[in-house]
Write an enzyme that holds these catalytic residues in place. Structure first.
Site, mmCIF file in Angstrom:
data_model
loop_
_atom_site.group_PDB
_atom_site.id
_atom_site.type_symbol
_atom_site.label_atom_id
_atom_site.label_comp_id
_atom_site.label_asym_id
_atom_site.label_seq_id
_atom_site.Cartn_x
_atom_site.Cartn_y
_atom_site.Cartn_z
ATOM 1 N N ARG A 202 0.876 -1.278 -0.097
ATOM 2 C CA ARG A 202 -0.026 -0.083 -0.047
ATOM 3 C C ARG A 202 0.943 1.009 0.144
ATOM 4 N NH1 ARG A 202 -5.006 1.913 1.997
ATOM 5 N NH2 ARG A 202 -4.946 4.325 1.487
ATOM 6 N N ARG A 211 -5.945 0.878 -4.879
ATOM 7 C CA ARG A 211 -5.061 0.599 -3.940
ATOM 8 C C ARG A 211 -4.826 -0.892 -3.855
ATOM 9 N NH1 ARG A 211 -8.239 4.107 0.104
ATOM 10 N NH2 ARG A 211 -8.126 5.208 -1.708
ATOM 11 N N ASP A 214 -6.686 -1.751 1.424
ATOM 12 C CA ASP A 214 -7.193 -0.629 2.335
ATOM 13 C C ASP A 214 -7.762 -1.419 3.597
ATOM 14 O OD1 ASP A 214 -7.820 1.719 3.226
ATOM 15 O OD2 ASP A 214 -9.712 1.876 2.119
ATOM 16 N N ASP A 216 -9.642 -0.328 6.816
ATOM 17 C CA ASP A 216 -10.317 0.914 7.595
ATOM 18 C C ASP A 216 -10.591 0.425 9.129
ATOM 19 O OD1 ASP A 216 -9.732 2.828 5.833
ATOM 20 O OD2 ASP A 216 -11.605 2.592 5.000
#
Length: 297
Positions: A202, A211, A214, A216
Site C-alpha cells: 500500500r 490501492r 485498504d 479501515d
C-alpha cells in the site's frame, strides 16, 4: 507483545481477611502492578498524555487497600486490575497482592495472589483492494490481522464487488468486513493495520485512488454495550466518519454481524437499518455479491 510499565512494592495497611481480628487490626499489604501499554507514542512525543501515569495507578492501589473491608485478597486484586484497565491505553494488567503478615501458624516468607486481566473490545475492520490480485491480497490480510498479538478474529463477511466511490477512474473493488475482539488500544490497532497495508504494497499517494489493500478501522468497542470509543483527532477518528453512508462497508458488515449497531451522534443505529436507508431493497447500488471465498485465519 506490548510494552510494559512495572510498579512494584506499593505498601500500605488495610483491614482485609477472613478472621474476625483482621476486620479491625490493620495489616501490611504489598502490591506489584504490571501494565501492558503501547509506549511508542509516548516515546516519540515525550508527553504524559500518551502514556499511563504510574502515580495514578499507585493512588488507585492505596485507595483500594485502605478502603472498605473485604475477606479475600483475590477480591482486592480483582478490584485493582479493574481500576488499572480503566486507564486509557492499558491493554492488560497483572496484579500481585502480597500479604506478608498473614495469620498463618507456620513459618513462611510470603503469601501472594497474582491475577491477569485484559480487555476484550469488539472491533470492526473494512477491507478493500482493487490492484494486483485483490482476492489473494484480502485473504492474506485476514490471516495477518488474525496473527496480530492481542487480536482474535471472530468472523469475516462474504466478498463483495463494489464500484469505486470518488477519486480517479479505476477498477472495481473487492470488499469485505472483519469482526473480532482485541485487547489493543485503538491507536495501536490502527498502526498495526497500517503496517499490514504497507507489507502488502500500500502506498498513500492519491486520495480515494486505486490501492493494493485498504484496512479501515470502523469501530472499536460495541455501542450496544456503550463501551465503544468515540474520538476525533488528526490521526484517529472513531467511529469511522463515513461508514454510515458506504454501502461497501454496511452490506458486508450486516452480513457478518446482523445485530451490529453503529453510533450516529447520540443514537445507536442498527447496521441493517442503515443498509435499508441506502436502498429500499436492502442492496445499495454498486455493491454486488462476488464469487464465494473462504478465507482462513
Amino acid at each position: 507483545m506490548s510494552d510494559r510499565i512495572v510498579l512494584t512494592g506499593v505498601q500500605t495497611d488495610g483491614t482485609h481477611g477472613v478472621l474476625p481480628e483482621e476486620h479491625e487490626k490493620p495489616q501490611r499489604f504489598v502490591v506489584d502492578v504490571v501494565l501492558e501499554v503501547d509506549l511508542q507514542p509516548a516515546g516519540g512525543s515525550d508527553d504524559l498524555a500518551d502514556t499511563v501515569s504510574y502515580a495514578d495507578v499507585a493512588d488507585d492501589v492505596v485507595a483500594i487497600v485502605e478502603g472498605p473491608h473485604v475477606d479475600l485478597v483475590e477480591t482486592l486484586a480483582d478490584r485493582m486490575a479493574a481500576a488499572a484497565l480503566a486507564h486509557p491505553g492499558v491493554e492488560a494488567v497483572e496484579v500481585t497482592v502480597h500479604k506478608p503478615d498473614a495469620p498463618i501458624p507456620h513459618p513462611f516468607a510470603d503469601v501472594a495472589v497474582r491475577i491477569r486481566r485484559e480487555h476484550a473490545h469488539r472491533f470492526v475492520v473494512a477491507l478493500g483492494a482493487n490492484e494486483g490480485d485483490p482476492r489473494r491480497t484480502l485473504a492474506s490480510a485476514v490471516r495477518a490481522v488474525a496473527g496480530l498479538d492481542g487480536v482474535r478474529v471472530d468472523g469475516v463477511s462474504d466478498l463483495f464487488e463494489t464500484d469505486p466511490v470518488g477519486g480517479p477512474e479505476q477498477p472495481a473493488y473487492l470488499n469485505a468486513v472483519l469482526v473480532g475482539h482485541t485487547r489493543l488500544a485503538p491507536a495501536t490497532l490502527l498502526r498495526r493495520l497500517h503496517r499490514i497495508e504497507a507489507d502488502h504494497g500500500r502506498v498513500r499517494q492519491v486520495r480515494w485512488g486505486p490501492r493494493t489493500l485498504d484496512l479501515d478501522l470502523v469501530q472499536h468497542g460495541d455501542p450496544r454495550r456503550d463501551d465503544d470509543v468515540v474520538v476525533d483527532t488528526e490521526t484517529l477518528v472513531l467511529p469511522h466518519p463515513r461508514a454510515h453512508e458506504r454501502g461497501f462497508v454496511l452490506v458486508p458488515w450486516a452480513q457478518v454481524d446482523p445485530q451490529a449497531g453503529l453510533r450516529r451522534g447520540d443514537e445507536v443505529v442498527p447496521v441493517v437499518d442503515l443498509v435499508a436507508r441506502l436502498d429500499a431493497e436492502g442492496q445499495p447500488a454498486g455493491v454486488r455479491v462476488a464469487e464465494a471465498w473462504h478465507p482462513e485465519w
